[in-house]
Motif scaffolding. Structure first.
Motif, mmCIF file in Angstrom:
data_model
loop_
_atom_site.group_PDB
_atom_site.id
_atom_site.type_symbol
_atom_site.label_atom_id
_atom_site.label_comp_id
_atom_site.label_asym_id
_atom_site.label_seq_id
_atom_site.Cartn_x
_atom_site.Cartn_y
_atom_site.Cartn_z
ATOM 1 N N ALA A 35 -38.690 -15.873 -23.908
ATOM 2 C CA ALA A 35 -37.398 -16.046 -24.581
ATOM 3 C C ALA A 35 -37.515 -17.045 -25.727
ATOM 4 O O ALA A 35 -36.875 -16.872 -26.785
ATOM 5 C CB ALA A 35 -36.344 -16.503 -23.583
ATOM 6 N N ARG A 85 -38.980 -15.262 -28.661
ATOM 7 C CA ARG A 85 -37.987 -14.403 -29.322
ATOM 8 C C ARG A 85 -37.000 -15.216 -30.152
ATOM 9 O O ARG A 85 -36.404 -14.695 -31.112
ATOM 10 C CB ARG A 85 -37.233 -13.574 -28.277
ATOM 11 C CG ARG A 85 -38.085 -12.506 -27.601
ATOM 12 C CD ARG A 85 -37.222 -11.541 -26.801
ATOM 13 N NE ARG A 85 -36.528 -12.196 -25.705
ATOM 14 C CZ ARG A 85 -37.029 -12.337 -24.475
ATOM 15 N NH1 ARG A 85 -38.249 -11.883 -24.189
ATOM 16 N NH2 ARG A 85 -36.313 -12.915 -23.527
ATOM 17 N N ASP A 141 -37.501 -17.641 -35.536
ATOM 18 C CA ASP A 141 -37.215 -16.770 -36.676
ATOM 19 C C ASP A 141 -37.673 -17.445 -37.964
ATOM 20 O O ASP A 141 -38.362 -18.476 -37.934
ATOM 21 C CB ASP A 141 -35.733 -16.393 -36.730
ATOM 22 C CG ASP A 141 -34.800 -17.603 -36.849
ATOM 23 O OD1 ASP A 141 -35.261 -18.658 -37.342
ATOM 24 O OD2 ASP A 141 -33.622 -17.491 -36.456
ATOM 25 N N GLU A 171 -48.142 -16.048 -30.151
ATOM 26 C CA GLU A 171 -46.979 -15.393 -30.768
ATOM 27 C C GLU A 171 -46.286 -16.273 -31.802
ATOM 28 O O GLU A 171 -45.503 -15.766 -32.614
ATOM 29 C CB GLU A 171 -45.972 -15.000 -29.688
ATOM 30 C CG GLU A 171 -46.438 -13.880 -28.776
ATOM 31 C CD GLU A 171 -45.321 -13.389 -27.877
ATOM 32 O OE1 GLU A 171 -44.277 -12.977 -28.406
ATOM 33 O OE2 GLU A 171 -45.481 -13.460 -26.647
#
Length: 345
Positions: A136, A139, A142, A172
């Motif tokens: 999470a 994600r 940004d 990531e």
């Protein structure tokens, strides 16, 4: 000026200046024991020269730490505790309005310092097991994200994300986004949980590993923290190094602490044994507590913080009534157990 060499086996039960109503102050995840006698002797020797300024910019302390870690001194930046170094990182590597991603709840300093530096906080709730939800958090990153912080072990739950989860997460994160790997409690990890930070740094040039001498080393009052990473990244953080900001006593204390590692390891084992004994005792009373890998326990609410306060125990309280308590003092542990047995009944 001379510091009294306190017997190291006796926990200090209350912080100076604490409220008289609290018999035990367990709020700040402090080491309950004073510094080792050999460390205090080194500090006393440095204080004999307290009429002299320390180094304009610290060189000795980063060199001592780098030698211990197997790094070049240019890969280490030091500051006023891990908090001070984290603030330097935020000030030097981000811009106002950028986002900072971290788990919630977390170390109080992160949201406070984010506000100080104009960062927008992106707080990602822990998962049901009390772990940081790294997928999470990934994600949540940004184009506006300027910084990410991951605690290992996590503060306040004491949980540890696995090595594979951490490696996958770091893979990531965009290379442009700096990552703080907050290892304030790394000395309390077992061998199975430990990750070689140098191997991580070789793969992730955007990583800064943050550590402190406040917890396992018991030097919270001397305010000694540091971060290490790639030279290019550390050089940017060092640009905000406070002149005359690190005392000669800090370097002396760190050198003496490294020399006393067997004694410090024994003390750490003593603290973790007390931690696990208290957790087991609470479990036998039907009180579920996450398995901690630090020098504290997270006691889920509701009503826990209130019950502790009424029993004369100061703890770090959370809005849902949960609490975090420092561990290591068996007398304080018995007091916690008595207070929470009453609550459970």
């Amino acid at each position: 000026m001379s510091l009294h060499l306190v017997e190291e086996s006796t926990p200090s039960r209350q912080r100076g200046g604490s409220s008289a109503a609290a018999e035990f102050d367990l709020t700040l995840s402090e080491n309950p024991f004073p510094p080792l006698p050999s460390v205090l002797r080194a500090v006393n020797s440095a204080l004999a020269q307290a009429n002299r300024y320390p180094e304009f910019l610290p060189r000795e302390l980063p060199t001592v730490i780098a030698r211990h870690l197997g790094l070049h001194p240019d890969q280490v930046v030091v500051g006023s505790g891990a908090t001070g170094v984290a603030l330097q990182i935020m000030q030097s590597l981000t811009t106002s309005g950028a986002g900072m991603v971290y788990a919630t709840p977390t170390f109080d300093g992160y949201p406070i310092m984010a506000e100080m530096t104009g960062l927008e906080t992106v707080a990602v709730p822990l998962n049901s097991a009390g772990n940081q939800d790294l997928p999470a958090m990934a994600r949540a990153i940004d184009k506006r994200t300027g910084l990410v912080a991951v605690c290992r072990p996590h503060n306040p739950t004491g949980t540890v994300v696995s090595a594979s989860e951490l490696r996958a997460f770091l893979g990531e994160v965009p290379a442009r986004v700096p990552v703080i790997l907050d290892e304030a409690y790394v000395e309390f990890l077992g061998a199975a949980e430990y990750i070689d930070p140098l191997a991580l740094l070789r793969r992730h040039p955007n990583l800064l590993v943050l550590r402190t001498f406040s917890k396992a080393y018991g030097l919270a009052g001397l305010r000694i923290g540091y971060a290490f990473g790639r030279r290019e990244l550390v050089a940017r953080v060092r640009r905000l190094q406070l002149p005359f900001g690190m005392s000669a006593a800090a370097a002396a204390a760190v050198s003496a602490s490294y020399a006393a590692e067997p004694e410090l390891a024994a003390r750490t084992m003593r603290i973790t044994a007390e931690r696990d004994a208290l957790r087991d005792a609470l479990g036998r009373c039907g009180i579920a507590v996450p398995r901690s890998h630090a020098n504290f326990l997270y006691l889920p609410g509701p009503g826990v913080a209130t019950a502790l306060r009424r029993a004369g125990i100061a703890a770090k309280a959370y809005p849902d009534g949960s609490a975090r308590i420092a561990v290591g003092d068996p007398v304080a542990a018995h007091a916690v157990l008595r207070a929470l047995k009453t609550l459970h009944k």
